[in-house]
Scaffold this motif. Structure first.
Motif, PDB file in Angstrom:
ATOM      1  N   ALA A   1       3.098   1.453   4.897  1.00 28.90           N
ATOM      2  CA  ALA A   1       4.167   1.958   5.631  1.00 28.90           C
ATOM      3  C   ALA A   1       3.997   1.647   7.227  1.00 28.90           C
ATOM      4  N   PRO A   2       4.957   1.053   7.956  1.00 32.14           N
ATOM      5  CA  PRO A   2       6.069   0.520   7.144  1.00 32.14           C
ATOM      6  C   PRO A   2       6.183  -0.448   6.284  1.00 32.14           C
ATOM      7  N   GLY A   3       7.331  -0.962   5.603  1.00 32.56           N
ATOM      8  CA  GLY A   3       7.345  -2.006   4.858  1.00 32.56           C
ATOM      9  C   GLY A   3       6.478  -3.518   5.277  1.00 32.56           C
ATOM     10  N   ARG A   4       6.081  -4.078   4.402  1.00 33.12           N
ATOM     11  CA  ARG A   4       5.414  -5.121   4.679  1.00 33.12           C
ATOM     12  C   ARG A   4       5.965  -6.245   5.410  1.00 33.12           C
ATOM     13  N   GLY A   5       7.218  -6.338   5.608  1.00 30.99           N
ATOM     14  CA  GLY A   5       7.777  -7.340   6.232  1.00 30.99           C
ATOM     15  C   GLY A   5       8.663  -6.693   7.524  1.00 30.99           C
ATOM     16  N   ALA A   6       8.059  -5.537   7.859  1.00 26.85           N
ATOM     17  CA  ALA A   6       8.520  -4.959   9.079  1.00 26.85           C
ATOM     18  C   ALA A   6       8.080  -5.597  10.083  1.00 26.85           C
ATOM     19  N   ASP A   7       8.851  -5.673  11.384  1.00 25.81           N
ATOM     20  CA  ASP A   7       8.358  -6.268  12.624  1.00 25.81           C
ATOM     21  C   ASP A   7       7.552  -5.284  13.201  1.00 25.81           C
ATOM     22  N   LEU A   8       6.486  -6.006  14.137  1.00 23.47           N
ATOM     23  CA  LEU A   8       5.510  -5.218  14.976  1.00 23.47           C
ATOM     24  C   LEU A   8       5.705  -4.815  16.385  1.00 23.47           C
ATOM     25  N   ALA A   9       5.689  -3.651  16.801  1.00 21.47           N
ATOM     26  CA  ALA A   9       5.618  -3.451  18.405  1.00 21.47           C
ATOM     27  C   ALA A   9       4.684  -2.666  18.840  1.00 21.47           C
ATOM     28  N   SER A  10       4.174  -3.068  20.053  1.00 18.07           N
ATOM     29  CA  SER A  10       2.889  -2.291  20.571  1.00 18.07           C
ATOM     30  C   SER A  10       3.310  -0.760  20.526  1.00 18.07           C
ATOM     31  N   GLY A  11       2.222  -0.236  20.050  1.00 21.54           N
ATOM     32  CA  GLY A  11       2.129   1.466  19.912  1.00 21.54           C
ATOM     33  C   GLY A  11       2.565   1.815  18.374  1.00 21.54           C
ATOM     34  N   ASP A  12       2.875   0.754  17.505  1.00 24.91           N
ATOM     35  CA  ASP A  12       3.272   1.078  15.945  1.00 24.91           C
ATOM     36  C   ASP A  12       2.049   1.602  15.318  1.00 24.91           C
ATOM     37  N   GLU A  13       2.477   2.422  14.324  1.00 28.57           N
ATOM     38  CA  GLU A  13       1.066   2.680  13.519  1.00 28.57           C
ATOM     39  C   GLU A  13       1.365   2.211  11.902  1.00 28.57           C
ATOM     40  N   VAL A  14       0.436   1.555  11.392  1.00 27.96           N
ATOM     41  CA  VAL A  14       0.531   0.829  10.090  1.00 27.96           C
ATOM     42  C   VAL A  14      -0.511   1.758   9.031  1.00 27.96           C
ATOM     43  N   VAL A  15       0.213   2.196   8.034  1.00 25.39           N
ATOM     44  CA  VAL A  15      -0.715   2.895   6.971  1.00 25.39           C
ATOM     45  C   VAL A  15      -0.562   2.114   5.621  1.00 25.39           C
ATOM     46  N   VAL A  16      -1.724   2.116   5.363  1.00 28.27           N
ATOM     47  CA  VAL A  16      -1.890   1.404   3.833  1.00 28.27           C
ATOM     48  C   VAL A  16      -2.760   2.416   2.736  1.00 28.27           C
ATOM     49  N   ARG A  17      -2.052   2.766   1.959  1.00 26.06           N
ATOM     50  CA  ARG A  17      -2.728   3.754   0.727  1.00 26.06           C
ATOM     51  C   ARG A  17      -2.935   2.806  -0.556  1.00 26.06           C
ATOM     52  N   TYR A  18      -4.228   2.714  -0.964  1.00 29.31           N
ATOM     53  CA  TYR A  18      -4.228   2.145  -2.328  1.00 29.31           C
ATOM     54  C   TYR A  18      -3.859   2.914  -3.468  1.00 29.31           C
ATOM     55  N   GLY A  19      -3.183   2.186  -4.410  1.00 25.47           N
ATOM     56  CA  GLY A  19      -3.170   2.892  -5.648  1.00 25.47           C
ATOM     57  C   GLY A  19      -4.146   3.069  -6.611  1.00 25.47           C
ATOM     58  N   ARG A  20      -4.431   4.000  -7.324  1.00 22.14           N
ATOM     59  CA  ARG A  20      -5.581   4.472  -8.226  1.00 22.14           C
ATOM     60  C   ARG A  20      -5.047   4.664  -9.569  1.00 22.14           C
ATOM     61  N   PRO A  21      -5.348   4.235 -10.581  1.00 23.21           N
ATOM     62  CA  PRO A  21      -4.887   4.221 -12.186  1.00 23.21           C
ATOM     63  C   PRO A  21      -5.483   5.799 -12.366  1.00 23.21           C
ATOM     64  N   VAL A  22      -4.594   6.511 -13.181  1.00 22.99           N
ATOM     65  CA  VAL A  22      -5.241   7.863 -13.733  1.00 22.99           C
ATOM     66  C   VAL A  22      -4.708   7.864 -15.549  1.00 22.99           C
ATOM     67  N   ARG A  23      -5.583   8.022 -16.176  1.00 16.66           N
ATOM     68  CA  ARG A  23      -5.374   8.087 -17.521  1.00 16.66           C
ATOM     69  C   ARG A  23      -5.152   9.601 -17.899  1.00 16.66           C
ATOM     70  N   LEU A  24      -3.771   9.785 -17.794  1.00 19.81           N
ATOM     71  CA  LEU A  24      -3.390  11.234 -17.729  1.00 19.81           C
ATOM     72  C   LEU A  24      -3.123  11.646 -19.303  1.00 19.81           C
ATOM     73  N   THR A  25      -3.705  12.738 -19.501  1.00 16.12           N
ATOM     74  CA  THR A  25      -3.379  13.536 -20.931  1.00 16.12           C
ATOM     75  C   THR A  25      -2.733  14.902 -20.565  1.00 16.12           C
TER      76      THR A  25
END
Length: 432
Positions: free
Chosen positions: A136-160
């Motif tokens: 966030a924002p999307g991978r193709g989003a333009d950047l401007a000074s002062g922007d914040e980019v957040v990356v959260r990795y996905g984790r697999p959960v074998r849920l029962t």
């Protein structure tokens, strides 16, 4: 979210960024040590000295200095033009530089970049993202000074969850966060691991049993409980109901209890009963051309077999069930009965005896019954032959086993030999 504040210390001319992490309440200070390499030094011009009114020698020296100064200015003008050109380029260079806040899986940092969009920024920083990761924002989003980019990795959960297994992906970094993100009702639920346990990039297996309402019928009473039990048997135990002996439930005790389910406890008492049962023998027939058609002779009597069977007798909640066979043992095998069947054609007549009243004689001797036997067991058939006489006339086996036609044929032959004397009481019927 992460909170950043920027402070500038004017006494040292150093700019610093302060980052506060809401998960740890820890505050960190990041010093901005960035110094653009493109800043050019200001031009330095020679310093001139002013003196008193000159004499002749002074005027000569002034003229020489004027000529020298003109030459120096001619050299400095091109240098000043170059400095002005570089200053304009530097302004454009500074305009493309951006101060960006990048947070990768909860670890924030500030950086400067010339990247135009998020994809280029992540590539420059060596951050690889997959289809289950969130940017966030999307991978193709333009950047401007002062922007914040957040990356959260996905984790697999074998849920029962409540007995149903599936694999899901979450960007939460703890079990509790994953449950909230997946919309799992955690209140009163059983969770197989600590809710504060972190989830690594490799994921984990998680068993969740939500709280359910179950009604249990036992001994004439209904008990409704809230439970997160894994089996029906556990739920029955939580209701304070004991199972003894052959007692069971209306659904398998190892099955998963569903929300709103009604379970009936079956009180069972049982015994066993052993019964001996006969096994019928089979009859094996073979053709015999020495016997007249319609005649069957038992060559060997059959013998029934014997089977010993064990039955389970149950009473469920006071009601007797149909006996259920649980075991059997063969005590004696049945022996087949062997029978010879006549195929020889009957002779059309016996000369000298065909005209007599054989029906009247048979009625008098046996009531007209081919299989009749006297109380002593000595005489049998329509005409009450004894076995010796029957065999002397060519008969086989017992007379009462032969057909009516054969018995009449043998009686006619006996009459030709001995007249009506074999039937002292009923022989007069032959002429009646």
């Amino acid at each position: 979210m992460s909170n950043y504040e920027t402070y500038e210390t004017y006494d040292r001319g150093v700019r610093a960024d302060v980052y506060t992490d809401e998960y740890t309440d820890a505050t960190q200070v990041y010093e901005d040590t960035y110094r653009p390499a493109y800043e050019a030094p200001e031009p330095v011009f020679p310093r001139q000295t002013v003196t008193a009114a000159p004499g002749r020698a002074d005027r000569r020296r002034r003229a020489d200095r004027t000529a020298s100064t003109g030459s120096t200015m001619r050299r400095l003008v091109p240098q000043a033009l170059v400095v002005a050109f570089l200053a304009g380029g530097t302004t454009a260079f500074v305009a493309k530089d951006k101060a960006i806040e990048l947070s990768v899986d909860g670890s924030p940092r500030k950086l400067h970049t010339f990247a135009d969009d998020v994809t280029e920024l992540l590539a420059q920083q060596g951050v690889e993202v997959g289809e289950h990761d969130v940017v966030a924002p999307g991978r193709g989003a333009d950047l401007a000074s002062g922007d914040e980019v957040v990356v959260r990795y996905g984790r697999p959960v074998r849920l029962t969850i409540d007995g149903h297994r599936r694999e899901v992906w979450t960007t939460a970094r703890t079990v509790d966060g994953a449950l909230e993100q997946l919309g799992v009702r955690a209140e009163g639920a059983y969770v197989s691991t600590s809710r504060s346990q972190p989830i690594g990039r490799a994921g984990l297996a998680l068993d969740v049993r939500t709280e359910r309402t179950v009604t249990i019928m036992a001994d004439g009473r209904a008990r409704t409980i809230r439970t997160n039990a894994a089996t029906v048997g556990e739920a029955v135990g939580e209701a304070g109901i004991g199972l003894h002996g052959e007692d069971t439930t209306s659904v398998p005790p190892e099955s998963f209890p569903r929300d709103g389910q009604t379970i009936t406890v079956l009180r069972i008492t049982g015994t066993r009963e052993v019964r001996e049962e006969p096994i019928p023998f089979r009859v094996e027939r073979t053709d015999d051309p020495t016997l007249f058609k319609g005649t069957e002779v038992v060559e060997r009597a059959g013998r029934p077999g014997l089977r010993r069977t064990t039955y389970a007798l149950r009473t469920v909640n006071g009601v007797k069930e149909k006996p259920r066979r649980i075991d059997e043992e063969l005590v004696q095998e049945p022996r087949p009965q062997l029978v010879r069947v006549g195929t020889k054609p009957m002779p059309p007549s016996v000369q000298g005896a065909d005209h007599l009243n054989w029906h009247g004689l048979a009625t008098c001797e046996s009531g007209g019954r081919p299989g009749a036997v006297d109380p002593s067991g000595t005489y049998g058939g329509l005409y009450q032959f004894d076995t010796h006489t029957w065999h002397s006339l060519g008969g086989s086996g017992r007379p009462q086993d032969a057909s009516a036609e054969e018995q009449t044929f043998r009686a006619k032959k006996l009459y030709v030999r001995r007249g009506a004397s074999p039937w002292p009481h009923c022989g007069t019927r032959l002429h009646g």
